[in-house]
Motif scaffolding. Structure first.
Motif, PDB file in Angstrom:
ATOM      1  N   LEU B  11      12.057  -7.043  18.082  1.00 20.19           N
ATOM      2  CA  LEU B  11      10.843  -6.203  17.996  1.00 20.19           C
ATOM      3  C   LEU B  11       9.860  -7.152  18.095  1.00 20.19           C
ATOM      4  N   THR B  12       8.609  -6.620  18.751  1.00 21.80           N
ATOM      5  CA  THR B  12       7.376  -7.166  18.941  1.00 21.80           C
ATOM      6  C   THR B  12       6.341  -6.426  18.769  1.00 21.80           C
ATOM      7  N   LYS B  13       5.523  -6.620  17.883  1.00 24.30           N
ATOM      8  CA  LYS B  13       4.258  -5.615  17.698  1.00 24.30           C
ATOM      9  C   LYS B  13       2.959  -6.743  17.502  1.00 24.30           C
ATOM     10  N   ALA B  20       2.048  -9.631  15.126  1.00 31.29           N
ATOM     11  CA  ALA B  20       2.512  -9.373  13.614  1.00 31.29           C
ATOM     12  C   ALA B  20       3.857  -9.667  13.618  1.00 31.29           C
ATOM     13  N   ASN B  21       4.448  -9.200  14.754  1.00 32.31           N
ATOM     14  CA  ASN B  21       6.085  -9.640  14.700  1.00 32.31           C
ATOM     15  C   ASN B  21       6.434 -10.094  15.970  1.00 32.31           C
ATOM     16  N   ASP B  22       7.013 -11.120  16.274  1.00 34.26           N
ATOM     17  CA  ASP B  22       7.421 -11.823  17.636  1.00 34.26           C
ATOM     18  C   ASP B  22       8.652 -11.979  17.543  1.00 34.26           C
ATOM     19  N   ASP B  23       9.367 -11.079  18.495  1.00 34.57           N
ATOM     20  CA  ASP B  23      10.646 -10.986  18.987  1.00 34.57           C
ATOM     21  C   ASP B  23      11.722 -11.261  17.742  1.00 34.57           C
ATOM     22  N   VAL B  24      11.774 -10.350  16.841  1.00 36.55           N
ATOM     23  CA  VAL B  24      12.539 -10.599  15.712  1.00 36.55           C
ATOM     24  C   VAL B  24      13.759  -9.703  15.802  1.00 36.55           C
ATOM     25  N   SER B  25      14.912 -10.195  15.221  1.00 31.39           N
ATOM     26  CA  SER B  25      16.070  -9.672  15.446  1.00 31.39           C
ATOM     27  C   SER B  25      17.077 -10.125  14.247  1.00 31.39           C
ATOM     28  N   PHE B  26      17.478  -9.154  13.521  1.00 26.93           N
ATOM     29  CA  PHE B  26      18.831  -9.198  12.792  1.00 26.93           C
ATOM     30  C   PHE B  26      19.403  -7.855  12.428  1.00 26.93           C
ATOM     31  N   LEU B  37      12.075 -11.775   3.633  1.00 26.65           N
ATOM     32  CA  LEU B  37      11.111 -12.806   2.751  1.00 26.65           C
ATOM     33  C   LEU B  37      10.227 -13.435   3.663  1.00 26.65           C
ATOM     34  N   GLY B  38       9.125 -13.612   3.082  1.00 25.56           N
ATOM     35  CA  GLY B  38       7.905 -14.203   3.508  1.00 25.56           C
ATOM     36  C   GLY B  38       6.867 -14.048   2.955  1.00 25.56           C
ATOM     37  N   GLU B  39       5.897 -15.034   3.457  1.00 23.03           N
ATOM     38  CA  GLU B  39       4.515 -15.096   2.471  1.00 23.03           C
ATOM     39  C   GLU B  39       3.558 -13.842   3.018  1.00 23.03           C
ATOM     40  N   ASN B  40       2.432 -13.554   2.172  1.00 30.04           N
ATOM     41  CA  ASN B  40       1.439 -12.758   2.776  1.00 30.04           C
ATOM     42  C   ASN B  40       1.237 -13.014   4.374  1.00 30.04           C
ATOM     43  N   GLY B  41       1.311 -11.898   5.032  1.00 32.92           N
ATOM     44  CA  GLY B  41       0.728 -12.198   6.576  1.00 32.92           C
ATOM     45  C   GLY B  41       1.803 -12.574   7.302  1.00 32.92           C
ATOM     46  N   ALA B  42       2.953 -12.499   6.784  1.00 30.17           N
ATOM     47  CA  ALA B  42       4.030 -13.068   7.555  1.00 30.17           C
ATOM     48  C   ALA B  42       4.807 -12.013   8.562  1.00 30.17           C
ATOM     49  N   ARG B 211       8.050 -16.077   9.364  1.00 32.36           N
ATOM     50  CA  ARG B 211       6.901 -16.986   8.776  1.00 32.36           C
ATOM     51  C   ARG B 211       6.033 -16.680  10.180  1.00 32.36           C
ATOM     52  N   LEU B 212       4.711 -16.284   9.903  1.00 32.28           N
ATOM     53  CA  LEU B 212       3.928 -16.142  11.104  1.00 32.28           C
ATOM     54  C   LEU B 212       4.146 -15.049  12.031  1.00 32.28           C
ATOM     55  N   GLY B 213       5.083 -13.922  11.683  1.00 30.25           N
ATOM     56  CA  GLY B 213       5.520 -13.065  12.611  1.00 30.25           C
ATOM     57  C   GLY B 213       6.864 -13.415  13.261  1.00 30.25           C
ATOM     58  N   LYS B 214       7.159 -14.546  13.106  1.00 31.11           N
ATOM     59  CA  LYS B 214       8.442 -14.794  13.689  1.00 31.11           C
ATOM     60  C   LYS B 214       9.535 -15.067  12.632  1.00 31.11           C
ATOM     61  N   LYS B 215      10.787 -14.913  13.171  1.00 31.30           N
ATOM     62  CA  LYS B 215      11.990 -14.975  12.254  1.00 31.30           C
ATOM     63  C   LYS B 215      12.487 -16.675  12.478  1.00 31.30           C
ATOM     64  N   VAL B 216      12.289 -17.228  11.109  1.00 36.12           N
ATOM     65  CA  VAL B 216      12.530 -18.594  11.064  1.00 36.12           C
ATOM     66  C   VAL B 216      13.684 -18.868  10.499  1.00 36.12           C
ATOM     67  N   GLY B 217      14.551 -18.201   9.991  1.00 33.87           N
ATOM     68  CA  GLY B 217      15.824 -18.348   9.529  1.00 33.87           C
ATOM     69  C   GLY B 217      16.567 -17.393   8.771  1.00 33.87           C
ATOM     70  N   GLU B 218      17.585 -17.508   8.408  1.00 29.18           N
ATOM     71  CA  GLU B 218      18.442 -16.493   7.586  1.00 29.18           C
ATOM     72  C   GLU B 218      19.410 -17.454   6.473  1.00 29.18           C
TER      73      GLU B 218
END
Lengths: 360, 507
Positions: B11-13, B20-26, B37-42, B211-218
């Motif tokens: 998902l990208t937006k 806001a979202n860069d290639d998020v998959s889960f 989980l993420g900070e404000n603006g993540a 983080r910053l729109g990207k999935k950085v971990g699970e």
């Protein structure tokens, strides 16, 4: 698809460019209208914008530009202070009338004495008269929370009645063979607002208009009071947080705009108009609202806008005379100017984007 | 039950200027409590808005139960069994619970049938709620129950909860968690959005970190520490603020029996508020939003005037002083709302520095503005508080929320206040900036200033406060030392717990 996108911050370039764009658009749309009326559009536009400045009779029209522009600028500068703070004085026309009555009345009270002190006293009386008239909506707003737009506007009609009563009663010329209207101040040297330089159109009102522009510029850009005005207009809650007293600001803004409108009335009645008469007011107080916005509520902008507006007045009159354009067409032309200005204004805060329809 | 319920793929937006979202998959499995989980603006909000059909993704696909899932609007999402409880409620105060619930349903049953069903569902999930009570009388926790029950009545397969605990007292949080555990035991998947790490460790089975729109971990939250999760979330290790123990000094500010009507129709009047704060002390004021925080700040900033004797500053009565006078003597404040209250959106940072700095920083001379000095002051704030901005001439509204917050707090801190009052000082600020702001407040206290921190973030208050009090419906509890307060005691102080008992739940 065309899209409007909010700019991260207002574009400075477009803030300066929009008035020019608006004038250009007005010329095009106005030209089309003139063409539809069966007149040559190029000829009409040239008559309105070119002839008063550089035409055959420009020696006569150029001073007129100052005579008509000065009251517009003077009033619009005052209005712009309030408009910037979100305080809407719509009744400058009334303050203009009352300023004229007070100023002329003061001068006539001394008739036929001649003294250098009379004209300065008249100026003072004109300013105070306009200010007091504007204080009515100001105090009502501060004390009772009334709407200053309605009150100031309604007071225009009260002032017009007062004007009629004065020209028929108290200030009527005793040697006027029963005609309504006061003595002609142009024939009373001590009270005459004569050209500072003969034949230039540069009377004292023009001088005061320039001074008002400079003062307003300094006030808005260099003084705490100007900052308070701008802050209140942009973020009223932040202004209260900063500790700005809204009531005091309302009194100042309405008072100052009333005083300047009163001055404009005084300079008009003692100069170009010459006397208090039933039809003394010609709508400068309302046109000044357009001038204030056309000038982006910026002092220098207002100066240019006032001159431009005066130009369309004079040019419009010439066009009516020489081309036989109806007066209503000229008024529409002026209306277009405000319309386009407000429309193009969007570009200051938004930008146009061409985009494909969003992919699903 | 390890079957995948919702699968999100790439998902990208993008919004103008920000991805806001860069290639998020889960994947979200059936019956799992999945933390986002993420900070404000993540990019958490954007992601769930796409799942709920409020926002269309630019790229990427979703699959629900293996079938392609692309809701065009929330109604379509609800029809397929995706429900969402928003952080901000959408309820009508004047209507009762049953009417509010009926309004949010596609095909509401008749009121006669609905009330028993509300009772039934609310009992079953340990969320006691009377269908005939007027919503205007309910606490924030009870309002949230209305929203949850509205979702549950539609038998959701996936329940999205956006920061549900931000408006709850600790006791109410416990009730909510029991409900959510029971739901998940029954096979409903829950997507739980939060930045509160301990909560996620107690409740969630699985976590996806943005983080910053990207999935950085699970990770599996129970198996990692909160610090590890925080590192993933922020991208670097965090230093907890250092505090220096100092002796509490003389009384700097005192409020005595202050009662004050709210200027706003929906505000909360202050009722008989008393407090004392000493030099070198940090007083934390907790409480759920809307319980008089804005009014308390206004009463201290001078926007709301009171009887002269109700507020005293170093012994002088200042209750009827305006904001400028208060600043002059050293009482500075920073309101919660940054744009429009603490700062004017369309004015530059330099002009905004003048907003509160005029008196103490000597930015005017006989009423005339000293723009040079003002610009220097603005640049000092920008440098000292690491405000990311192209220049001091940039409009306030062009800054991100966190950066503007740093500017607003920095503006007051740099004026060397004797008493500083801040409302939600780190709201919407990323974790590293929040730590910097807290450190600045503690340093100020160590230097002898008295600090009042009004916040809804209990962790923050516990981290920096010496003393603690809570606001509840405009009343302030007595001030108590923060050290040694248990979470239960805090919950009781915040109120609301008295009429919300922990209901029994069979899980």
């Amino acid at each position: 698809m065309l899209m409007l996108e909010k700019r991260p911050q207002p574009s400075r370039a477009f803030a300066y460019l929009t008035p020019l764009l608006a004038v250009l658009a007005t010329m095009i749309a106005g030209g089309l209208m003139f063409a539809a009326l069966g007149k040559d559009p190029i000829e009409a536009i040239r008559t309105i914008f070119w002839d008063p400045l550089f035409g055959e009779f420009s020696f006569y029209y150029r001073p007129q530009l100052l005579v008509k522009g000065a009251p517009l600028v003077l009033i619009a500068i005052g209005l712009s202070l309030g408009f910037k703070a979100g305080i809407w004085n719509i009744g400058a026309e009334g303050q203009y009338i009352v300023g004229a009555i007070c100023g002329a009345g003061t001068g006539l009270a001394f008739y036929p004495m001649e003294s250098w002190i009379i004209f300065p006293l008249m100026i003072l009386a004109g300013a105070i008269g306009g200010m007091l008239w504007a204080m009515i909506p100001a105090i009502l707003k501060v004390k009772f929370g009334t709407n200053e737009i309605l009150v100031s506007l309604m007071l225009v009609y009260v002032a017009e009645q007062l004007l009629a009563s004065m020209s028929l009663g108290l200030l009527k010329n005793p040697e006027g063979f029963g005609f309504p209207g006061s003595r002609n101040l142009q024939q009373y040297a001590s009270a005459h607002n004569a050209d500072i330089i003969e034949g230039s159109g540069m009377h004292w009102g023009v001088a005061f208009a320039f001074i008002a522009v400079i003062f307003a510029y300094i006030l808005l850009n260099r003084h705490m009071l100007g900052y308070a005005i701008r802050l209140t207009g942009e973020a009223p809650r932040a202004a209260r947080f900063a500790g700005i007293n809204p009531a005091r600001l309302i009194l100042f803004c309405l008072g100052a705009s009333g005083a300047l409108a009163g001055l404009a009335g005084l300079f008009e009645v003692s100069g170009p108009a010459g006397q208090i008469s039933i039809d003394f007011n010609t709508g400068y107080g309302f046109t000044a609202i357009i001038v204030a916005f056309l000038g982006r509520l910026h002092p220098v902008g207002i100066l240019l806008a006032g001159l431009l507006m005066a130009l369309t007045y004079i040019g419009g009159e010439i066009a009516q005379g020489s081309l036989g354009l109806p007066g209503a067409a000229i008024q529409m032309f002026q209306g277009m100017l405000l319309f386009f200005l407000l429309a193009v204004d969007v570009l200051t805060n938004y930008r146009l984007r061409f985009s494909q329809k969003g992919a699903a | 039950m390890t079957e995948v319920l919702l699968s999100i793929d790439g998902l990208t937006k993008a919004y103008p200027g920000v991805v806001a979202n860069d290639d998020v998959s889960f994947d979200i499995k059936r019956g799992e409590v999945h933390a986002l989980l993420g900070e404000n603006g993540a990019g958490k909000s954007t992601l769930v808005k796409m799942i709920y059909g409020l926002v269309k993704p630019d790229k990427g696909t979703m699959a629900l139960n293996g079938a392609r899932y692309a809701p065009a609007e929330p109604r379509a999402a609800r029809a397929t069994g995706v429900a969402m409880v928003f952080q901000h409620f959408s309820l009508f105060d004047a209507l009762n619970v049953a009417e509010n619930i009926a309004l949010g349903m596609e095909n509401p049953p008749s009121p006669r049938d609905l009330a028993p069903r509300i009772r039934e569902v609310s009992e079953a999930y340990g969320l006691p709620l009377d269908p005939f009570r007027t919503v205007g009388d309910l606490s924030a926790g009870e309002r949230q129950r209305v929203e949850i029950i509205r979702c549950l009545l539609q038998d959701p397969k996936l329940l999205i909860m956006d920061e549900p605990t931000s408006v709850l007292t600790p006791q109410e949080v416990e009730i909510l968690f029991q409900t959510l555990r029971k739901l998940s035991a029954e096979g409903t998947a829950i997507l739980y959005i939060s930045h509160k790490l301990e909560e996620i460790r107690t409740l969630c089975d699985e976590a996806t970190i943005l983080r910053l729109g990207k999935k950085v971990g699970e990770c599996v939250p129970r198996e990692v520490s909160a610090a590890q999760m925080a590192e993933m979330m922020v991208g670097s290790a965090l230093k907890p603020p250092k505090r220096r123990e100092g002796d509490a000094g003389v009384v700097a500010l005192e409020i005595e029996n202050l009662s004050l009507a709210s200027p706003s129709e929906f505000g909360t009047a202050l009722k008989d508020v008393s407090l004392t704060v000493r030099r070198g002390e940090v007083l934390g004021i907790g409480g759920v939003a809307g319980n008089g925080q804005d009014e308390l700040l206004g009463a201290l900033s001078g926007e709301l005037k009171s009887a002269a004797g109700a507020v005293t500053f170093g012994g002088a009565e200042i209750g009827n002083m305006g904001p400028k006078m208060r600043r002059k003597i050293g009482l500075l404040t920073a309101p919660e709302e940054r744009l429009g209250h603490a700062a004017a959106p369309d004015m530059s940072l330099t002009e905004n520095a003048l907003l509160t700095g005029a008196e103490r920083e000597g930015l005017t001379a006989r009423g005339f503005l000293k723009w040079g000095t003002t610009k220097d002051f603005a640049e000092r704030i920008i440098a000292a508080f690491d405000v990311r901005t192209p220049s001091a001439g940039t409009a306030a509204r062009a800054l991100s929320g966190g950066n503007l917050q740093k500017f607003v707090i920095g503006r007051e801190v740099l004026q060397r206040p004797e008493v500083l009052v801040v409302n939600q000082p780190t709201w919407g600020v990323d974790a590293s900036a929040a730590a910097a702001i807290r450190q600045a407040l503690l340093d100020l206290a160590a230097g002898g200033a008295a600090i009042i921190v009004i916040s809804q973030d209990l962790d923050e208050l516990m981290e920096i406060s010496d003393t603690f009090a809570a606001l509840n419906e405009g009343r302030l509890t007595p001030v108590r030392p923060a050290a040694g307060l248990t979470i239960e005691e805090i919950g009781l102080m915040m109120g609301g717990a008295s009429d919300m008992e922990v209901a029994h739940v069979d899980a």
